[in-house]
Design a protein around this motif. Structure first.
Motif, PDB file in Angstrom:
ATOM      1  N   CYS A   1       0.840  -1.200   0.000  1.00 19.85           N
ATOM      2  CA  CYS A   1       0.000   0.000   0.000  1.00 19.85           C
ATOM      3  C   CYS A   1       0.874   1.248   0.000  1.00 19.85           C
ATOM      4  O   CYS A   1       1.760   1.395   0.846  1.00 19.85           O
TER       5      CYS A   1
ATOM      6  N   CYS B   1       0.070   5.075   4.790  1.00 20.75           N
ATOM      7  CA  CYS B   1       1.182   4.119   4.734  1.00 20.75           C
ATOM      8  C   CYS B   1       2.443   4.810   4.213  1.00 20.75           C
ATOM      9  O   CYS B   1       3.553   4.525   4.680  1.00 20.75           O
TER      10      CYS B   1
ATOM     11  N   CYS C   1      -5.760   1.890   7.380  1.00 19.07           N
ATOM     12  CA  CYS C   1      -4.663   2.829   7.665  1.00 19.07           C
ATOM     13  C   CYS C   1      -4.117   2.684   9.082  1.00 19.07           C
ATOM     14  O   CYS C   1      -2.911   2.823   9.301  1.00 19.07           O
TER      15      CYS C   1
END
Ligand code: FES
Length: 159
Positions: free
Chosen positions: A77, A82, A122
């Motif tokens: 990701c 990230c 996330c």
């Protein structure tokens, strides 16, 4: 590549019925990890389906790939959350470990590496997904170790 005998087995499994073409494509994809054109041509001939119709189906469904895909799919990701936690470094480490760049598949069709946008997890980032399994709080070292472990388990550490 899938042997003709194997393709025949798949076709027979579904009664060589054109109505079952999606299931047939799913089985070919499961076997080869993608839909090679020669195999699709064979299926078209056997089921008397125009290749254009087959290609339209294969393109429509996202689960199908008309490009070679590895046995293992690794997605790193690179979404914002990230990214700020070092996803680029992780992607670089994965590229080095697998010897391929994002968007590529290795010559042995063992690995496909993708970089993707936010995966919606996330809080656990940085995220690396290997064969649909999410790995959170990744680092370059952890990602490399994870891939080494899979290679070792399959006895293809050299690849
Ligand atoms: S940015 Fe990676 S999961 Fe959201």
């Amino acid at each position: 590549m899938i042997e003709t005998a194997e393709l025949d087995k798949i076709l027979d499994r579904y009664g060589r019925d054109p109505a079952n073409v999606i299931s047939i494509l799913q089985d070919i994809q499961a076997e080869a990890n993608w839909l090679p054109e020669d195999e699709l041509r064979y299926v078209c001939t056997e089921l008397d389906i125009p290749l254009s119709k087959m290609m339209a189906l294969a393109t429509f469904y996202k689960a199908f790939s008309l490009e070679p895909r590895g046995k293992h799919i690794v997605s790193v990701c690179l979404g914002t959350a990230c990214h700020v936690r070092g996803a680029e470094r992780i992607a670089g480490a994965v590229e080095r470990e697998l010897g391929i760049k994002g968007g590529e598949t290795d010559a042995d069709l063992q690995w496909t590496l993708e970089t993707v946008g936010c995966l919606g997890a996330c809080a656990l980032g940085p995220i690396v997904v290997v064969d649909d399994e999410y790995h959170g709080q990744m680092t370059s070292v952890k990602a490399t170790r994870l891939l080494e472990k899979i290679k070792k388990a399959e006895g293809n550490g050299a690849g």
